[in-house]
Every structure is written in C-alpha cells, then in structure tokens.
Design a protein around this motif. Structure first.
Motif, PDB file in Angstrom:
ATOM      1  N   ILE A   1       0.825  -1.221   0.000  1.00  0.00           N
ATOM      2  CA  ILE A   1       0.000   0.000   0.000  1.00  0.00           C
ATOM      3  C   ILE A   1       0.854   1.264   0.000  1.00  0.00           C
ATOM      4  O   ILE A   1       0.658   2.144  -0.844  1.00  0.00           O
ATOM      5  N   PRO A   2       1.841   1.418   0.921  1.00  0.00           N
ATOM      6  CA  PRO A   2       2.647   2.649   0.864  1.00  0.00           C
ATOM      7  C   PRO A   2       3.424   2.800  -0.429  1.00  0.00           C
ATOM      8  O   PRO A   2       3.552   3.908  -0.954  1.00  0.00           O
ATOM      9  N   LEU A   3       3.942   1.695  -0.972  1.00  0.00           N
ATOM     10  CA  LEU A   3       4.664   1.778  -2.248  1.00  0.00           C
ATOM     11  C   LEU A   3       3.721   2.180  -3.382  1.00  0.00           C
ATOM     12  O   LEU A   3       4.085   2.987  -4.248  1.00  0.00           O
ATOM     13  N   THR A   4       2.515   1.637  -3.367  1.00  0.00           N
ATOM     14  CA  THR A   4       1.533   1.983  -4.406  1.00  0.00           C
ATOM     15  C   THR A   4       1.252   3.484  -4.400  1.00  0.00           C
ATOM     16  O   THR A   4       1.268   4.140  -5.449  1.00  0.00           O
ATOM     17  N   TYR A   5       1.010   4.033  -3.215  1.00  0.00           N
ATOM     18  CA  TYR A   5       0.710   5.467  -3.139  1.00  0.00           C
ATOM     19  C   TYR A   5       1.945   6.315  -3.439  1.00  0.00           C
ATOM     20  O   TYR A   5       1.830   7.411  -4.007  1.00  0.00           O
TER      21      TYR A   5
ATOM     22  N   GLU B   1     -11.052  -1.614  -4.152  1.00  0.00           N
ATOM     23  CA  GLU B   1     -11.117  -2.932  -4.793  1.00  0.00           C
ATOM     24  C   GLU B   1      -9.803  -3.249  -5.506  1.00  0.00           C
ATOM     25  O   GLU B   1      -9.266  -4.357  -5.400  1.00  0.00           O
ATOM     26  N   CYS B   2      -9.270  -2.260  -6.193  1.00  0.00           N
ATOM     27  CA  CYS B   2      -8.012  -2.433  -6.914  1.00  0.00           C
ATOM     28  C   CYS B   2      -6.850  -2.650  -5.933  1.00  0.00           C
ATOM     29  O   CYS B   2      -5.990  -3.510  -6.146  1.00  0.00           O
ATOM     30  N   LEU B   3      -6.837  -1.888  -4.843  1.00  0.00           N
ATOM     31  CA  LEU B   3      -5.796  -2.060  -3.821  1.00  0.00           C
ATOM     32  C   LEU B   3      -5.807  -3.470  -3.258  1.00  0.00           C
ATOM     33  O   LEU B   3      -4.747  -4.077  -3.042  1.00  0.00           O
ATOM     34  N   ASN B   4      -6.993  -4.002  -3.002  1.00  0.00           N
ATOM     35  CA  ASN B   4      -7.095  -5.350  -2.442  1.00  0.00           C
ATOM     36  C   ASN B   4      -6.515  -6.399  -3.380  1.00  0.00           C
ATOM     37  O   ASN B   4      -5.883  -7.370  -2.944  1.00  0.00           O
TER      38      ASN B   4
ATOM     39  N   TYR C   1      -1.774 -10.152  -4.861  1.00  0.00           N
ATOM     40  CA  TYR C   1      -0.904 -10.621  -5.948  1.00  0.00           C
ATOM     41  C   TYR C   1       0.483 -10.984  -5.421  1.00  0.00           C
ATOM     42  O   TYR C   1       0.942 -10.439  -4.411  1.00  0.00           O
ATOM     43  N   SER C   2       1.177 -11.905  -6.103  1.00  0.00           N
ATOM     44  CA  SER C   2       2.452 -12.447  -5.608  1.00  0.00           C
ATOM     45  C   SER C   2       3.687 -11.628  -6.020  1.00  0.00           C
ATOM     46  O   SER C   2       4.767 -11.818  -5.462  1.00  0.00           O
ATOM     47  N   TRP C   3       3.596 -10.742  -7.002  1.00  0.00           N
ATOM     48  CA  TRP C   3       4.670  -9.838  -7.421  1.00  0.00           C
ATOM     49  C   TRP C   3       6.008 -10.539  -7.719  1.00  0.00           C
ATOM     50  O   TRP C   3       7.016 -10.303  -7.036  1.00  0.00           O
TER      51      TRP C   3
ATOM     52  N   ASP D   1      -8.954  -1.966 -14.919  1.00  0.00           N
ATOM     53  CA  ASP D   1      -7.752  -1.407 -15.550  1.00  0.00           C
ATOM     54  C   ASP D   1      -6.533  -2.304 -15.375  1.00  0.00           C
ATOM     55  O   ASP D   1      -5.519  -2.115 -16.058  1.00  0.00           O
ATOM     56  N   LEU D   2      -6.613  -3.270 -14.465  1.00  0.00           N
ATOM     57  CA  LEU D   2      -5.465  -4.143 -14.196  1.00  0.00           C
ATOM     58  C   LEU D   2      -5.276  -5.150 -15.318  1.00  0.00           C
ATOM     59  O   LEU D   2      -6.258  -5.631 -15.904  1.00  0.00           O
ATOM     60  N   PRO D   3      -4.044  -5.515 -15.610  1.00  0.00           N
ATOM     61  CA  PRO D   3      -3.796  -6.543 -16.634  1.00  0.00           C
ATOM     62  C   PRO D   3      -4.369  -7.888 -16.201  1.00  0.00           C
ATOM     63  O   PRO D   3      -4.413  -8.200 -15.003  1.00  0.00           O
ATOM     64  N   GLU D   4      -4.782  -8.686 -17.161  1.00  0.00           N
ATOM     65  CA  GLU D   4      -5.348 -10.001 -16.858  1.00  0.00           C
ATOM     66  C   GLU D   4      -4.343 -10.865 -16.110  1.00  0.00           C
ATOM     67  O   GLU D   4      -4.713 -11.683 -15.265  1.00  0.00           O
ATOM     68  N   MET D   5      -3.068 -10.697 -16.412  1.00  0.00           N
ATOM     69  CA  MET D   5      -2.016 -11.480 -15.758  1.00  0.00           C
ATOM     70  C   MET D   5      -2.123 -11.372 -14.241  1.00  0.00           C
ATOM     71  O   MET D   5      -1.902 -12.342 -13.516  1.00  0.00           O
ATOM     72  N   ILE D   6      -2.507 -10.189 -13.750  1.00  0.00           N
ATOM     73  CA  ILE D   6      -2.603  -9.971 -12.304  1.00  0.00           C
ATOM     74  C   ILE D   6      -3.933 -10.480 -11.768  1.00  0.00           C
ATOM     75  O   ILE D   6      -3.974 -11.222 -10.788  1.00  0.00           O
ATOM     76  N   THR D   7      -5.036 -10.123 -12.395  1.00  0.00           N
ATOM     77  CA  THR D   7      -6.356 -10.532 -11.874  1.00  0.00           C
ATOM     78  C   THR D   7      -6.537 -12.041 -11.939  1.00  0.00           C
ATOM     79  O   THR D   7      -7.081 -12.642 -11.008  1.00  0.00           O
ATOM     80  N   GLU D   8      -6.064 -12.684 -13.021  1.00  0.00           N
ATOM     81  CA  GLU D   8      -6.196 -14.138 -13.130  1.00  0.00           C
ATOM     82  C   GLU D   8      -5.333 -14.833 -12.089  1.00  0.00           C
ATOM     83  O   GLU D   8      -5.749 -15.824 -11.475  1.00  0.00           O
ATOM     84  N   ASN D   9      -4.137 -14.328 -11.851  1.00  0.00           N
ATOM     85  CA  ASN D   9      -3.236 -14.918 -10.868  1.00  0.00           C
ATOM     86  C   ASN D   9      -3.838 -14.834  -9.467  1.00  0.00           C
ATOM     87  O   ASN D   9      -3.796 -15.787  -8.694  1.00  0.00           O
ATOM     88  N   VAL D  10      -4.418 -13.685  -9.148  1.00  0.00           N
ATOM     89  CA  VAL D  10      -5.030 -13.498  -7.828  1.00  0.00           C
ATOM     90  C   VAL D  10      -6.213 -14.442  -7.652  1.00  0.00           C
ATOM     91  O   VAL D  10      -6.411 -15.032  -6.597  1.00  0.00           O
ATOM     92  N   GLU D  11      -7.010 -14.620  -8.733  1.00  0.00           N
ATOM     93  CA  GLU D  11      -8.162 -15.514  -8.674  1.00  0.00           C
ATOM     94  C   GLU D  11      -7.733 -16.932  -8.364  1.00  0.00           C
ATOM     95  O   GLU D  11      -8.296 -17.613  -7.507  1.00  0.00           O
ATOM     96  N   GLN D  12      -6.652 -17.379  -9.030  1.00  0.00           N
ATOM     97  CA  GLN D  12      -6.154 -18.736  -8.810  1.00  0.00           C
ATOM     98  C   GLN D  12      -5.650 -18.905  -7.388  1.00  0.00           C
ATOM     99  O   GLN D  12      -5.932 -19.897  -6.722  1.00  0.00           O
TER     100      GLN D  12
END
Length: 457
Positions: free
Chosen positions: A327-331, A350-353, A358-360, A386-397
């Motif tokens: 969170i602090p790095l994002t801001y 929602e986007c922050l969550n 995500y595993s980064w 707005d997030l790439p699918e690579m991130i949202t799909e990974n989080v879903e899994q």
C-alpha cells in the motif's frame, strides 16, 4: 404518512458520521491534550500507507520521529494555542497543506487539536520551467536511498544498515531482481561518512565483457586501438573517497575477478596499458540476484572474492514476503507518476485489495511499472478493470487455492485473523482478551501462536 420537509431535523448516528469522514478527500486527525491520536480517517492510508488502526492510540511524536511526515505542525499549535498552517511532505511522496485548529477548555488549555490536510497536486506546475527543473532535481536527490516501508523485516534491515554504514566494510546485498538492492545501497551511502563523496554505480551485466575492464579500471593513452588519446579514468578511480556500487556482481567475468579482489584487499590497481599502480580510497557495495555459493562450487565465481565481498551480508526479502509495503509503495508511485504526467488519479479500494493479494514475481520494480501504466491508461479512478489479466487471473487462482478445505482449517484461519487484527490494534493480551471476550490466559497463548512476527516489531 408523515412527510419530511426541509426543516425537519435528521438524527445522525456515530456510524454515519464516521462513514462520512472516511469518504472525505481530506485527511482528518484528532489529537488529545497529551498529543495522542484519538481519530484519523481513511485518508491516512493514502498519505502514509498506514491504516487508521495502525495510527489511533499512538502519540503524534512517535510517528513523526519515524519520518512519516515532515515538518510537524503539532508543536507549533500547542505553543501558540491558535490555528496554524503549514506545508508538509509525507514519506511516500504526498505533499499536503495542513491546518491545525486547537480546541481549548474553560481554563484555556488545549483539550483537542483537529488537523486537516489537503493534497497539493499541481503547485509545482505553476512554476517557471527553470524553477520546476530545480525543484525536480532537489526532489530526485531527496528520494535517493529513501526506503518506503512499513515492514518489520525491512525496518530491521535498515537498523542493521545504520550500524554498519559508518564503517568501511564491504557489503554484499542479495535478493531477487527488483527488490530494491540499488536503493538500499544508496541508503547505506547516504548515512555513511562518505555521504559527501561520489556514489557511482556500474551494472556488471549491462556492459560487454571486453568493455567492463576499461569502465572499471580505466586505461592509459594508446592502450588499445580506438582508445581516447589522453586515456580515461575508470569508475573506481572516479569514486575515490566515495562508494562504488557493483550491481549484478555475479555477472563479472572470471578474468576481472582477480583484479577486483586486489582493489578490495589492497585499495590499488593498474589501469589497462599502464605500469603505474594507482591507489584509491573507496568502499565497495555489491549486489546480486544469483546464488554466489553455487557459482563458487561450479567454479564460475572466485571463492576468495566471494568471502571478501561477503564481509557483511544483507538478504533483501521479496515483496510477497512484506505485503504491508504494497500500500505505501503503491501510493508513493501514484504520487510520483501523477506529478510526472500532470495527473491526479486515485486508486479504488477494490483495486488495492487485488494488488495486496498478488504475488509480485517482479517485486517492487514490477509494482512501479504497473502504477505508471495505470496512471497513463485509466480514467480519474483506477479500477480493477484497468489491471492486466495477468494480475487478476493470478489473484483468482491464488484465492481459490487458498480456500480452507475443512471446517477445522476455516475456524483456525478465522481465529488467526481475529487475533492478529486485535493484537495489532491493542498490543496487549489484557485488551485483546476484553476485545474478543476470552480469558487473558487464552489471549496470551493465541498471541504467542499467531502473532510472533508482530511481537518482534
């Protein structure tokens, strides 16, 4: 049915009021007469990367001394007992215009202080180009070696660095690519006795092997075909008195390792094509994302050089092991790229969550690149879409895999979450027991089981 007209009073509950305050675009702090923080709204997460539960109950000076903002307006308002105004900067890069309003009791003493902070997004853009360039340079210099963190692991590393920085010992920083090894090297230099001398970086993987020796050690005139007629000073000589940061040290060819070893041991070397020994006073900080011990075993890295470099070893954890920094790095990056591209984008909860889950694999560098992309492509609010699918799909899994497979596991996970949340808020087994309606003995046992990392912070 009784109709409501515009003059009819409407009762507002505390819950409604708090919800309204949390949706304020401005940051609101309330302090008591002892300068303890009684309330802060959700904007503090945007400005400091801290949740309100991390702040409420703490003394203002404790957070100020940790560098979350500068300068502090609180001493001035307690001194003057009148409204005060100041411009502040937070450690994640937000610039604020802050007001502090004292509330006095019947004896004229401060009972409460209400501070309100508004973000300044565009004042630098109003400057002339020349002034703007000066301000940007100053800011860049100020950001060098500035570690944005709320992580206990990283704070322990920074404390360790403060102990070793004043020495001249060689330091080896190890960690995955993108974890911030270069930033940590700059931090060490900035708090060392060499801080007013050069800090020079060379990426051993980015320069062809045939050029690396001349870049590091320089050469005399006429040393080889195409050489500068007057010769050239190398990086090591140019950094005399300062620090040389050798990034990706695992990529340095074996043919140069013996020469580098001589520099570390004897602080001297011979430029290419010269017979004159040169002496230098430098400190070496090296970094790698490779396993140097395996490279030593495979005869790809000199054992004697490894032990010379490994006098002080620092292991920098990946971002997935310090999620409290996301969170602090994002801001921080949001502030940075909003300013660079003259934008004022905000990011949705929602986007922050999603970013937290995500595993980064690319660590801090991947997060920085993502936020730059989001500032460029999103509308005024950055949404999950707005997030790439690579991130949202990974989080879903990951979420699906992480679901408890039995009732016992689900109960244990719920217990862990409740205990950790309560302990982070109250920091006391007695208060945790009261909060969760359990005995203090049971609270102590659960805290030891689930909160060991928090107890060591």
């Amino acid at each position: 049915m009784k109709s409501k007209d515009s003059t009819e009073s409407v009762e507002m509950t505390l819950q409604t009021l708090l919800k309204i305050l949390d949706h304020s675009s401005d940051e609101i702090f309330v302090l008591d007469g002892e300068k303890r923080i009684l309330y802060v709204n959700q904007a503090c997460e945007r400005h400091y990367g801290l949740k309100p539960t991390d702040v409420i109950g703490k003394y203002n000076v404790d957070l100020f001394e940790k560098g979350y903002w500068k300068p502090s307006i609180v001493p001035e308002v307690f001194k003057r007992k009148k409204p005060c105004y100041i411009k502040q900067q937070t450690y994640i890069g937000a610039e604020l215009m802050t007001s502090a309003i004292p509330i006095l009791n019947d004896e004229g003493e401060i009972e409460l202080v209400v501070t309100t902070s508004t973000e300044i997004q565009t004042y630098k853009m109003l400057k002339a180009n020349e002034t703007d360039n000066e301000l940007k340079t100053t800011q860049d210099e100020d950001e060098m070696g500035r570690f944005i963190t709320n992580s206990g692991k990283i704070n322990r590393i920074l404390t360790f660095c403060e102990k070793v920085a004043p020495t001249d010992s060689t330091i080896l920083i190890q960690g995955e690519s993108g974890t911030g090894k270069g930033v940590l090297a700059q931090f060490i230099h900035r708090i060392s006795k060499r801080k007013n001398k050069p800090f020079l970086t060379i990426n051993c993987a980015a320069i062809p092997e045939e050029l690396l020796e001349s870049e590091l050690f320089g050469y005399s005139k006429g040393a080889f075909t195409g050489a500068n007629k007057t010769g050239k000073r190398g990086l090591i000589e140019s950094a005399d008195g300062g620090t040389v940061f050798l990034d990706e040290i695992g990529e340095i060819p074996l043919s140069l390792q013996a020469k580098l070893l001589q520099v570390i041991q004897d602080k001297q070397f011979i430029p290419i094509g010269s017979s004159e020994m040169k002496k230098v006073d430098i400190r070496i900080v090296a970094a790698t994302n490779q396993n140097l011990i395996e490279m030593v075993n495979d005869k790809k890295f000199r054992e004697d050089l490894f032990y010379r470099l490994n006098v002080i070893d620092i292991q920098l954890p990946p971002l997935r092991e310090r999620k409290e920094d996301i969170i602090p790095l994002t801001y921080n990056f949001l502030n940075k790229f909003n300013e660079r591209y003259h934008e004022s984008k905000v990011i949705s909860e929602e986007c922050l969550n999603i970013l937290i889950q995500y595993s980064w694999p690319g660590n801090v560098r991947q997060l920085e690149n993502l936020i730059e992309r989001l500032v460029l492509i999103s509308d005024s609010v950055i949404l999950m879409a707005d997030l790439p699918e690579m991130i949202t799909e990974n989080v879903e899994q990951v979420t699906q895999i992480a679901l408890p497979t039995s009732l016992d596991k689900a109960l244990d996970e719920t217990k862990r979450i409740l205990i950790r949340k309560s302990y982070q808020t109250y920091k006391s087994s007695r208060k945790v027991a009261k909060d969760l309606c359990i005995s203090q003995t049971k609270a102590s046992t659960l805290i030891r089981e689930y909160c060991e990392d928090l107890m060591n912070k």
